[in-house]
Structures are given as structure tokens and as C-alpha cells.
Write a protein that holds these residues in place. Sequence first.
Motif, mmCIF file in Angstrom:
data_model
loop_
_atom_site.group_PDB
_atom_site.id
_atom_site.type_symbol
_atom_site.label_atom_id
_atom_site.label_comp_id
_atom_site.label_asym_id
_atom_site.label_seq_id
_atom_site.Cartn_x
_atom_site.Cartn_y
_atom_site.Cartn_z
ATOM 1 N N SER A 67 3.428 -105.621 -27.005
ATOM 2 C CA SER A 67 4.885 -105.734 -26.857
ATOM 3 C C SER A 67 5.495 -106.550 -27.996
ATOM 4 O O SER A 67 6.606 -106.267 -28.441
ATOM 5 C CB SER A 67 5.233 -106.372 -25.510
ATOM 6 O OG SER A 67 4.829 -105.551 -24.441
ATOM 7 N N TRP A 265 18.791 -106.782 -20.341
ATOM 8 C CA TRP A 265 17.605 -106.018 -20.719
ATOM 9 C C TRP A 265 16.349 -106.879 -20.627
ATOM 10 O O TRP A 265 15.312 -106.424 -20.150
ATOM 11 C CB TRP A 265 17.757 -105.496 -22.154
ATOM 12 C CG TRP A 265 18.456 -104.186 -22.269
ATOM 13 C CD1 TRP A 265 19.778 -103.931 -22.101
ATOM 14 C CD2 TRP A 265 17.854 -102.928 -22.592
ATOM 15 N NE1 TRP A 265 20.046 -102.602 -22.312
ATOM 16 C CE2 TRP A 265 18.884 -101.961 -22.627
ATOM 17 C CE3 TRP A 265 16.555 -102.531 -22.889
ATOM 18 C CZ2 TRP A 265 18.648 -100.615 -22.911
ATOM 19 C CZ3 TRP A 265 16.315 -101.187 -23.193
ATOM 20 C CH2 TRP A 265 17.356 -100.248 -23.189
ATOM 21 N N ASN A 268 15.428 -107.303 -17.009
ATOM 22 C CA ASN A 268 15.080 -106.042 -16.369
ATOM 23 C C ASN A 268 13.710 -105.549 -16.800
ATOM 24 O O ASN A 268 13.006 -104.884 -16.027
ATOM 25 C CB ASN A 268 16.143 -104.982 -16.676
ATOM 26 C CG ASN A 268 15.983 -103.756 -15.803
ATOM 27 O OD1 ASN A 268 15.515 -102.728 -16.246
ATOM 28 N ND2 ASN A 268 16.366 -103.875 -14.539
ATOM 29 N N TRP A 269 13.331 -105.904 -18.037
ATOM 30 C CA TRP A 269 12.015 -105.462 -18.487
ATOM 31 C C TRP A 269 10.878 -106.269 -17.875
ATOM 32 O O TRP A 269 9.715 -105.884 -18.013
ATOM 33 C CB TRP A 269 11.948 -105.419 -20.008
ATOM 34 C CG TRP A 269 12.261 -104.028 -20.472
ATOM 35 C CD1 TRP A 269 13.470 -103.411 -20.476
ATOM 36 C CD2 TRP A 269 11.311 -103.071 -20.938
ATOM 37 N NE1 TRP A 269 13.348 -102.120 -20.926
ATOM 38 C CE2 TRP A 269 12.036 -101.883 -21.231
ATOM 39 C CE3 TRP A 269 9.949 -103.090 -21.173
ATOM 40 C CZ2 TRP A 269 11.421 -100.734 -21.709
ATOM 41 C CZ3 TRP A 269 9.331 -101.948 -21.664
ATOM 42 C CH2 TRP A 269 10.072 -100.789 -21.920
ATOM 43 N N ILE A 272 10.396 -103.423 -15.562
ATOM 44 C CA ILE A 272 9.856 -102.234 -16.228
ATOM 45 C C ILE A 272 8.393 -102.434 -16.591
ATOM 46 O O ILE A 272 7.539 -101.568 -16.346
ATOM 47 C CB ILE A 272 10.663 -101.925 -17.512
ATOM 48 C CG1 ILE A 272 12.104 -101.508 -17.170
ATOM 49 C CG2 ILE A 272 9.956 -100.830 -18.321
ATOM 50 C CD1 ILE A 272 12.229 -100.135 -16.581
ATOM 51 N N GLN A 273 8.084 -103.583 -17.189
ATOM 52 C CA GLN A 273 6.708 -103.868 -17.594
ATOM 53 C C GLN A 273 5.780 -103.872 -16.384
ATOM 54 O O GLN A 273 4.649 -103.380 -16.452
ATOM 55 C CB GLN A 273 6.638 -105.229 -18.309
ATOM 56 C CG GLN A 273 5.256 -105.609 -18.802
ATOM 57 C CD GLN A 273 4.828 -104.852 -20.052
ATOM 58 O OE1 GLN A 273 5.574 -104.018 -20.571
ATOM 59 N NE2 GLN A 273 3.643 -105.121 -20.547
ATOM 60 N N TYR A 364 19.656 -96.865 -16.354
ATOM 61 C CA TYR A 364 19.575 -96.748 -17.808
ATOM 62 C C TYR A 364 20.390 -95.561 -18.326
ATOM 63 O O TYR A 364 20.791 -95.538 -19.487
ATOM 64 C CB TYR A 364 18.110 -96.647 -18.256
ATOM 65 C CG TYR A 364 17.478 -98.013 -18.358
ATOM 66 C CD1 TYR A 364 17.587 -98.770 -19.520
ATOM 67 C CD2 TYR A 364 16.814 -98.583 -17.281
ATOM 68 C CE1 TYR A 364 17.041 -100.034 -19.609
ATOM 69 C CE2 TYR A 364 16.264 -99.850 -17.356
ATOM 70 C CZ TYR A 364 16.386 -100.574 -18.519
ATOM 71 O OH TYR A 364 15.868 -101.846 -18.595
ATOM 72 N N GLY A 388 18.501 -103.034 -27.018
ATOM 73 C CA GLY A 388 17.315 -102.360 -26.513
ATOM 74 C C GLY A 388 16.027 -103.070 -26.897
ATOM 75 O O GLY A 388 15.056 -103.073 -26.140
ATOM 76 N N SER A 391 14.156 -105.561 -24.732
ATOM 77 C CA SER A 391 13.177 -105.126 -23.734
ATOM 78 C C SER A 391 11.809 -105.730 -24.033
ATOM 79 O O SER A 391 11.059 -106.095 -23.111
ATOM 80 C CB SER A 391 13.076 -103.605 -23.733
ATOM 81 O OG SER A 391 12.603 -103.127 -24.995
ATOM 82 N N GLN A 392 11.505 -105.865 -25.304
ATOM 83 C CA GLN A 392 10.171 -106.341 -25.659
ATOM 84 C C GLN A 392 9.962 -107.836 -25.432
ATOM 85 O O GLN A 392 8.914 -108.229 -24.929
ATOM 86 C CB GLN A 392 9.846 -105.934 -27.097
ATOM 87 C CG GLN A 392 9.772 -104.424 -27.276
ATOM 88 C CD GLN A 392 8.948 -103.746 -26.193
ATOM 89 O OE1 GLN A 392 7.729 -103.909 -26.128
ATOM 90 N NE2 GLN A 392 9.611 -103.002 -25.312
ATOM 91 N N THR A 424 14.032 -108.020 -11.791
ATOM 92 C CA THR A 424 14.938 -106.876 -11.655
ATOM 93 C C THR A 424 16.244 -107.284 -10.994
ATOM 94 O O THR A 424 17.336 -106.880 -11.424
ATOM 95 C CB THR A 424 14.259 -105.752 -10.844
ATOM 96 O OG1 THR A 424 13.035 -105.373 -11.488
ATOM 97 C CG2 THR A 424 15.151 -104.538 -10.735
ATOM 98 N N SER A 427 18.397 -109.322 -13.408
ATOM 99 C CA SER A 427 19.049 -108.498 -14.435
ATOM 100 C C SER A 427 20.343 -107.890 -13.919
ATOM 101 O O SER A 427 21.333 -107.792 -14.651
ATOM 102 C CB SER A 427 18.102 -107.398 -14.914
ATOM 103 O OG SER A 427 17.854 -106.429 -13.907
#
Length: 459
Positions: A67, A265, A268-269, A272-273, A364, A388, A391-392, A424, A427
Motif C-alpha cells: 500500500s 477516504w 473509509n479505506w 476497504i482494506q 463511491y 483518491g 486511500s493508501q 467505515t 468516514s
Amino acid sequence: MTSPTTNHPAGLRSVGVKETRRATRIAFFAWTIAVYDFILFGTLLPRIEESFGWDTSYALLISTLVSIGTFVVVMLVGPLVDKLGRRRGMIISVAGTAASSAATAATVGAASLVGVRAISGLGLAEQSVNATYLNELYAVTEDKKIKRNQGFVYSMVQTGWPIGALTAAAFVAIVTAIFGADSWRIAFILATIPAVIVALVCRRLKESPQFEAQREIQRLRKVGEVPEAEALAAATGLDVQTSAPFKRIFQGKHLRNTIVLSLAWLFNWFGIQTFSVLGTTVLETGKGIDASNALLLVIGSNLVGALGYLTHGWLGDRFGRKRVIVMGWILGGVCFAAMLLGPSDPFFVLFTYMAGLFFLLGPYAAIMFFQAECFDQDCRATGSTFIGAMSQPGAIIGGFILTGLVAAAVPFSTAALVVGAVGTVVSGLVMLGAKSVKAADRGDGAAAASADVATEAAR
């Protein structure tokens, strides 16, 4: 396929129905392929872990280091696209996906895996590139249906995430059944084929009218024809500044949304992760679902995730993108918490995991279009890609916390709850601070396009 010409800012070429719909289709396939490669790594991580003899905490560390490399690459894409153009950005991002898949198949250990997977940042940035590109096309398109339903149409493009994830999971199941558990290299080699094909198809795209006009304005200024440049800027409705794009997104009207959306973001990631990239690990380790059933759950859940994109895109057009994003992410966190705290019954896990992905991924479709609307044309790709890229750091921070908790003997389900479900929800709360941008404030001809929509609706 043609339609009557609509009014658009003088100086910008007309974007017909055929061009608009072709670009939309290509953007969908480009994003699907990019996600396919990105999720393929997470889906195959348990198999890669077994192949190299790693334990779970070490595999999570490798994922986190990947990442970091991805973040560095994504950060470079935005300024590149603002300089070279949207069309070239689409080609580069999908070609990077092909390179990422091919290089992954040749890795020999942790160091090489981390290095080559950083290339996947080109593919991950593709969603910001296509959001920027389509946002500009839709602003001046002659396609009245798309113009009236931009968010919903773009949600179809964004279904590339769950469809890409679904395809990756199904592909892994097929390849594993044919070639055995240690077939992850074959899976990545085969993944290069569709990526190369889509990269070649992207060459059929035309540059956006706004970027063409921006490039001409910059050329006129460079050769000293300032009055002509200013006349063209006024005619096209473009606000082309001379300051660097990175500087622009932290100034004036852009600053607030740059900060708020970046934080949204990032948090939220965490989710996602945890639940998308490492979905099979959560289901296998956190809920005790066996490998074959875990893949089936991921496949079924991503079908519902695709529906989530369409639903949130449609709702965003009617009730406001910001409101839809906030509610979706909060509900997603609640669903994942229920999954982790509830019984390990496959039906219960399937239902709550499906619902979680529906509300986690669906927004998204709204946020990509929302954030592209937040920036002027000359810094749009930089702003959208920078956000974006957050996210990382989210994946990195969330990954380190998840790794640390697991290494400290915290049950994986508890660690996933703390990192993924809570992140989540946070976010969604952060998104409350975002500010919607009116078309008249965008400085890219969108105001004129919106006026066309309003006139058409009145008729």
C-alpha cells in the motif's frame, strides 16, 4: 446515433452521443480491469502466504508495505494527467495494470513482491482519471439522457469495482480448481491479457474538449499571445491558472473539500482494506469459513455490491451525493459490525457481508463524481487523484493497526471490527464536513451545461 445540438460554451468542441457512450463503455472496462488486478492480489494473498511460508501477521505486513508503494505511484498520476491529458492518462493507467499483473507473476519473495505491486497504483488511480474525463465529457455532451442522469450513468462505470472483484474471485476459484492451490502465478499471467486489450482500446478515445482548450490557452500564453488566451478562456468558461495544480487544490474554494474528502477516504479505506481487499482473510480467519465457501461468499457479496453502486448513483442524482455518501458509509459500518459480532452461520455471514459491501462500495459511485465537481478543470485530475490517493495511507494505517492487533494475539474478528467497521462509520461522519459545489462555481463550462439541463427539463 445523433441528437440535436445543445448549447455549450463557445470554443469547446461538441461531444456527440456516440462519443459520450463509447467513452463511458471504455471507462467501465478500464476500471473493471484495474480493480481485477488490484483485488486479485488480496484474493490470492492467502495462497501467496502459503507459497512463501509466511504467517498471517507477516502477510498483512507485506500487504501494508504494498500500500505504501501504491500510494507513491498514485500521487504521481494526477499532475501527470493534468499535464499530458485525460486520454493519455487512461492509456497509461490501464497499461500499468497489465505491467503490474505480469510483474507479480515473476516475484521471488517479499521484497520483489512489494516492489512490483507498487505498479498497481497506476491501475488504482484509473478511477480518478476516468471520473475526471467523464465529468468533463458529460458537462458538454449532446446526450440529453446522460446529461440528466450523470450520477446514475457514472455509477454504471463504478460497478467495475464489485464486478472486477467478483471476476477476480471467480477466476481464482477456476484457476485453483484446474491448476491447484499453488497456481497464483498463472492467475496473474493470464490477467495481463484483458489489461493489454483494454489499453489498446483506450487509444480510440478522444481528448476532452476542456483539456484541449486548456492546452491551447497555455500555448497562447507561452508564446506571448495573452489577449487571445484570455479571450479563449472567457469564451470556454475555463479558469486556467498559472500556479501548480498541487498548490491550487490547497487554496481558496478548494481547500475545505481537499481536506475533508481526503480524511473521508483515509478512514473509509480502513474498511476497504479490511473487508474488500482482505475479504477472504476476514471470512476464513475471522469467521472460520473454509476457503472454497469464502470465495463463494465474496462472489455473491460483490454481486450485491454492484447493485449498491447503481442504487447510490441513482439516489445521489435525486437527493444529493453528499447525503447519500454519509448515510451509506454509516450503514455499511453497522452491517460489518453485525457480521463480526454475530454468529458464524454462513447464511448470516453472507447476508451481513453483502449488506456491508452494498453500503461500503456503493457510495463511491457518488463520491467520485462529487469530488470531480469540486475542482476547476486545470487542477481537477490532481485534486481528484490526490484525494483518491489518500486511500493508501488509509490502507497503510489500517493495515498496520490490523497487523499490530493480530500480532498482539487479539482475535482477528475483533481486530477487523476495530479497524474496518469503526473506520467505515467514522468516514461517513467526516463527510458531513464536505461542501457541495455549484456548477456556476466550477469554472469549466459546467454552468452552461447545467443551464441546458434545466431548460430541457422545463420543456
